[in-house]
Design a protein around this motif. Structure first.
Motif, PDB file in Angstrom:
ATOM      1  N   THR A 154      -3.686 -12.778  -5.966  1.00  0.00           N
ATOM      2  CA  THR A 154      -3.999 -11.672  -6.237  1.00  0.00           C
ATOM      3  C   THR A 154      -3.613 -10.504  -5.201  1.00  0.00           C
ATOM      4  OG1 THR A 154      -5.823 -12.369  -7.605  1.00  0.00           O
ATOM      5  CG2 THR A 154      -5.993  -9.863  -7.173  1.00  0.00           C
ATOM      6  N   GLU A 155      -2.867  -9.353  -5.623  1.00  0.00           N
ATOM      7  CA  GLU A 155      -2.791  -8.523  -4.769  1.00  0.00           C
ATOM      8  C   GLU A 155      -3.531  -7.363  -4.422  1.00  0.00           C
ATOM      9  OE1 GLU A 155       2.043  -7.929  -4.175  1.00  0.00           O
ATOM     10  OE2 GLU A 155       1.271  -6.941  -5.584  1.00  0.00           O
ATOM     11  N   ALA A 156      -4.145  -7.321  -3.201  1.00  0.00           N
ATOM     12  CA  ALA A 156      -4.834  -6.091  -2.894  1.00  0.00           C
ATOM     13  C   ALA A 156      -4.042  -4.708  -2.489  1.00  0.00           C
ATOM     14  CB  ALA A 156      -5.820  -6.357  -1.634  1.00  0.00           C
ATOM     15  N   THR A 157      -4.572  -3.795  -2.635  1.00  0.00           N
ATOM     16  CA  THR A 157      -3.898  -2.353  -2.299  1.00  0.00           C
ATOM     17  C   THR A 157      -4.480  -1.867  -0.859  1.00  0.00           C
ATOM     18  OG1 THR A 157      -3.614  -1.944  -4.569  1.00  0.00           O
ATOM     19  CG2 THR A 157      -3.196  -0.200  -3.138  1.00  0.00           C
ATOM     20  N   PHE A 158      -3.617  -1.886   0.391  1.00  0.00           N
ATOM     21  CA  PHE A 158      -3.971  -1.274   1.352  1.00  0.00           C
ATOM     22  C   PHE A 158      -3.591   0.029   1.718  1.00  0.00           C
ATOM     23  CE2 PHE A 158      -4.242  -5.778   1.797  1.00  0.00           C
ATOM     24  CZ  PHE A 158      -5.698  -6.245   2.275  1.00  0.00           C
ATOM     25  N   LEU A 159      -4.233   1.113   2.217  1.00  0.00           N
ATOM     26  CA  LEU A 159      -3.757   2.413   1.865  1.00  0.00           C
ATOM     27  C   LEU A 159      -4.182   3.159   3.149  1.00  0.00           C
ATOM     28  CD1 LEU A 159      -6.162   4.664   0.608  1.00  0.00           C
ATOM     29  CD2 LEU A 159      -5.860   2.950  -1.344  1.00  0.00           C
ATOM     30  N   LYS A 160      -3.619   4.139   3.571  1.00  0.00           N
ATOM     31  CA  LYS A 160      -4.018   5.017   4.719  1.00  0.00           C
ATOM     32  C   LYS A 160      -3.585   6.481   4.110  1.00  0.00           C
ATOM     33  CE  LYS A 160      -5.764   6.744   8.428  1.00  0.00           C
ATOM     34  NZ  LYS A 160      -7.455   6.709   8.650  1.00  0.00           N
ATOM     35  N   GLU A 161      -4.292   7.343   3.419  1.00  0.00           N
ATOM     36  CA  GLU A 161      -3.862   8.623   2.899  1.00  0.00           C
ATOM     37  C   GLU A 161      -4.815   9.791   3.379  1.00  0.00           C
ATOM     38  OE1 GLU A 161      -2.019   7.692  -1.245  1.00  0.00           O
ATOM     39  OE2 GLU A 161      -4.126   7.959  -1.178  1.00  0.00           O
ATOM     40  N   ARG A 162      -4.306  10.756   4.126  1.00  0.00           N
ATOM     41  CA  ARG A 162      -5.022  11.566   4.956  1.00  0.00           C
ATOM     42  C   ARG A 162      -3.942  12.678   5.317  1.00  0.00           C
ATOM     43  NH1 ARG A 162      -4.036  11.445  10.278  1.00  0.00           N
ATOM     44  NH2 ARG A 162      -4.067   9.468  11.422  1.00  0.00           N
ATOM     45  N   ALA A 163      -4.334  13.909   6.044  1.00  0.00           N
ATOM     46  CA  ALA A 163      -3.191  14.623   6.365  1.00  0.00           C
ATOM     47  C   ALA A 163      -2.466  13.946   7.467  1.00  0.00           C
ATOM     48  CB  ALA A 163      -4.107  15.748   7.058  1.00  0.00           C
ATOM     49  N   GLY A 164      -1.042  14.163   7.234  1.00  0.00           N
ATOM     50  CA  GLY A 164      -0.365  13.684   8.036  1.00  0.00           C
ATOM     51  C   GLY A 164      -0.038  12.047   7.735  1.00  0.00           C
ATOM     52  N   ALA A 165      -0.354  11.466   6.794  1.00  0.00           N
ATOM     53  CA  ALA A 165      -0.021  10.226   6.699  1.00  0.00           C
ATOM     54  C   ALA A 165      -0.309   9.803   5.144  1.00  0.00           C
ATOM     55  CB  ALA A 165      -1.043   8.932   7.312  1.00  0.00           C
ATOM     56  N   ASP A 166       0.541   9.035   4.565  1.00  0.00           N
ATOM     57  CA  ASP A 166       0.490   8.473   3.079  1.00  0.00           C
ATOM     58  C   ASP A 166       1.074   7.224   2.905  1.00  0.00           C
ATOM     59  OD1 ASP A 166       0.325   8.145   0.330  1.00  0.00           O
ATOM     60  OD2 ASP A 166       0.367  10.514   0.068  1.00  0.00           O
ATOM     61  N   MET A 167       0.235   6.086   3.322  1.00  0.00           N
ATOM     62  CA  MET A 167       1.102   4.588   3.352  1.00  0.00           C
ATOM     63  C   MET A 167       0.339   3.974   2.278  1.00  0.00           C
ATOM     64  SD  MET A 167       1.146   4.157   7.381  1.00  0.00           S
ATOM     65  CE  MET A 167       1.942   5.085   8.282  1.00  0.00           C
ATOM     66  N   VAL A 168       0.888   3.237   1.302  1.00  0.00           N
ATOM     67  CA  VAL A 168       0.142   2.466   0.471  1.00  0.00           C
ATOM     68  C   VAL A 168       1.083   1.209   0.290  1.00  0.00           C
ATOM     69  CG1 VAL A 168      -0.207   1.956  -1.964  1.00  0.00           C
ATOM     70  CG2 VAL A 168      -0.548   4.229  -1.117  1.00  0.00           C
TER      71      VAL A 168
END
Length: 645
Positions: free
Chosen positions: A474-488
């Motif tokens: 099962t794939e989880a979704t790891f993310l960092k979305e804020r001002a200056g960053a958008d990683m998924v």
């Protein structure tokens, strides 16, 4: 009750009734039966009573016919997808929400309803009229645990990190009912309702980015919002933007978009799985590969660091300790430092220079002084990684961990941090993390913790192989979305190599997880159960604050996992001058909550290194010392996706 009735508006194919003392304070409902016009209260009550007897869902109030589930389907402009709406007429208990959800009666309607099934563990939004079916509108189905853990109010407003985990999902948790409220949200001053998410965001709430508020049009007039309101059996209420839910369901995240026939088939399959599934976990099997020898690359509990009890030295596998100046001045010390990292996952370097004479923050106002102090940990990191630091785009090559307002990361607060990995949303996480303690005085708490997650995963495979396999597939979704960053970055929690089946990678960072991509044919209950097993195994403080939580696990297994966490969690209060160095791909790290006393503060300075840069450095040191041609044989699995170093 009569005073609460407003006016009836004739419409085709339905009649929309607005209930409220003022036009702005109203909630829209629609009746399937076409009522041309009526002011006869008894006739309207009879209609409500008939609807109540045929559509009341589990958990709705039977004491008030005005709580009957009724539905209204709206269609926005041609560029928008059809949104669904199901709501209940409000009684006095819900009056407090009316100001937040005024409605507009000039709308085209398509009927949808919100249904709760599988004992409150699934919520489905379905079309209920022929017009919707003719337009091939499909149903959206959502699993209760995913809604609960992604509740917008559980998202930290400045960092975007989740403050809930699936490990905290109670076996008694369930959705009582759901409805969709539509109207204008005049500003974001409500403490109950979150700002709207940015289009395309993985976060269920806005306010995390620096962006124009899309809740207003170019003229500055509030635009309409559609929110799914969920009431849980606990009495808690959650609100989700319907468009956010629909977009993720359409892509197979958070839920699923499917035809009614497909939905019926999936629900039948889930019922069959539930009926056939044993409530006990799989019987532990003998694992002939867990034997640890000098030739093994496998990481098991036999070599894992353990609970540090200074009074009982013979039961503790502690981490190697070295002097800072020795590592900086002697290649042999560098070799022993890296050998300790690869064998045990962590080392403690003592007596790193502290240039500050006291614990006052004002000293760091001097940029030159700050840069000189930062160089202490930076030089050590470069020594261990062939001259380079890594992963500096978000926080800089050198970063400071200390409390501050409007923190972009919960680490920059004083709250406790359960064990986790850093930067899981990168395709390749940092390998080494170094944390130099420059101030730790006059605080209560704040101890650092480590646990070997690779060894824990191997033990989970032994104790509950079914759960281990669920976390592999099962794939989880790891993310960092804020001002200056958008990683998924979607990735499974556990990866094994295809040859020997060794665990070669772990991905674990609950605060930075987002909507889960899971197939509807897979049991959500299986995933939650497996997730809880690993979380309990890794967090020795699980359920400490909420002692009433009941996990989905058998009690015997839960007890065994708790004992594992207690025994294999290393806890230590870093002292000024200590540098904790650990393999971020193998070890989870965290800290206990702390409280400053007076002007006291906890201040760490850190940096990261890359897996290949660091491993290359170690292989060269091995080669110079007559190793096996650069390493590999007989060296521990570094956890970087490969069993060899």
């Amino acid at each position: 009750m009569l005073s609460k009735f407003g006016r009836l508006v004739a419409g085709s194919p339905s009649v929309t009734k607005l209930i409220g003392k003022e036009p702005r304070k109203c909630v829209a409902i629609s009746l399937r039966s076409v009522i041309s016009s009526t002011t006869d209260t008894s006739e309207l009550s009879n209609i409500c009573r008939r609807r109540h007897s045929s559509t009341t869902t589990r958990g709705s109030s039977s004491g008030n016919i005005l709580s009957t589930t009724l539905s209204l389907l709206i269609q926005q402009d041609a560029s928008s997808t059809v949104r669904s709406l199901s709501t209940q007429a409000m009684d006095d208990e819900n009056d407090k929400y009316e100001d937040e959800f005024p409605t507009d009666d000039n709308r085209d309607t398509i009927h949808y309803s919100v249904q709760v099934s599988q004992n409150g563990q699934y919520l489905c939004i379905t079309p209920t009229n022929q017009e919707a079916n003719n337009n091939n509108i499909t149903a959206w189905t959502f699993a209760a645990p995913l809604l609960w853990v992604n509740d917008p109010k559980s998202i930290h407003p400045s960092s975007g990190q989740r403050t809930r985990t699936l490990g905290q999902y109670d076996r008694r948790a369930a959705i009582r009912n759901g409805r969709i409220v539509v109207g204008f949200l005049e500003g974001d001053n409500s403490s109950r309702i979150h700002p709207p998410p940015l289009p395309g965001s993985f976060h269920p709430r806005g306010g995390i980015y620096k962006y124009q508020n899309h809740n207003y049009n170019s003229a500055g007039t509030a635009t309409k919002r559609e929110l799914l309101q969920i009431e849980w059996v606990s009495g808690e209420v959650s609100y989700f933007d319907l468009s956010w839910l629909a977009n993720h369901a359409n892509l197979g995240r958070m839920g699923w978009r499917m035809s009614l026939e497909e939905m019926d088939a999936v629900e039948q399959a889930l019922r069959t799985q539930t009926a056939q599934k044993s409530k006990n976990w799989s019987t532990p099997v003998a694992n002939s590969l867990t034997i640890t020898t000098s030739d093994s690359t496998r990481v098991t509990k036999d070599i894992a660091i353990q609970y540090l009890d200074s009074t009982i030295n013979d039961v503790t596998t502690s981490i190697p300790t070295l002097e800072y100046n020795d590592v900086m001045d002697h290649q042999d010390a560098v070799f022993h430092a890296m050998q300790g990292i690869y064998e045990y996952g962590a080392i403690l370097v003592r007596n790193a220079p502290i240039l500050i004479e006291d614990d006052h923050r004002s000293t760091f106002n001097d940029p030159l002084f700050q840069k000189e102090q930062e160089s202490v940990v930076g030089k050590l990191g470069k020594t261990l990684s062939d001259g380079a630091l890594s992963h500096g785009s978000l926080y800089g090559d050198i970063f400071h961990v200390q409390s501050k307002l409007d923190a972009e990361n919960i680490a920059y607060t004083s709250v406790g941090l359960p064990p986790h990995q850093d930067l899981t949303y990168y395709e390749s996480k940092p390998f080494l993390q170094l944390l130099h303690c420059v101030s730790n005085g006059s605080i209560v708490g704040g101890e650092s913790v480590l646990i070997d997650v690779m060894a824990a995963a191997e033990e989970l495979r032994h104790l509950a192989p079914d759960m281990f396999e669920v976390l592999c597939r099962t794939e989880a979704t790891f993310l960092k979305e804020r001002a200056g960053a958008d990683m998924v970055s979607p990735k499974p929690h556990i990866r094994t190599d295809p040859s020997l089946g060794h665990v070669v990678e772990i991905n674990w960072s609950p605060p930075f997880e987002g909507p889960l991509q899971v197939m509807p044919s897979h049991s959500m209950e299986d995933y939650v159960r497996a997730y809880q097993a690993l979380e309990i195994m890794l967090n020795d403080r699980w359920n400490e604050e909420d002692e009433g939580i009941e996990s989905l696990l058998p009690k015997e297994l839960e007890t065994e996992l708790k004992e594992y966490a207690r025994r294999y969690t290393w806890e230590y209060p870093l002292q000024r001058g200590d540098v904790l160095v650990f393999n971020n791909q193998r070890m989870l790290h965290g800290r206990r909550e702390f409280t400053p006393v007076g002007n006291g503060q906890r201040h760490l300075i850190g940096c990261y290194t890359d897996a290949m840069d660091t491993t290359s450095r170690y292989r060269q040191l091995l080669r110079e010392r007559g190793g096996t041609g650069g390493g590999g044989y007989g060296k521990r699995n570094p956890g970087s996706g490969c069993r060899w170093i």
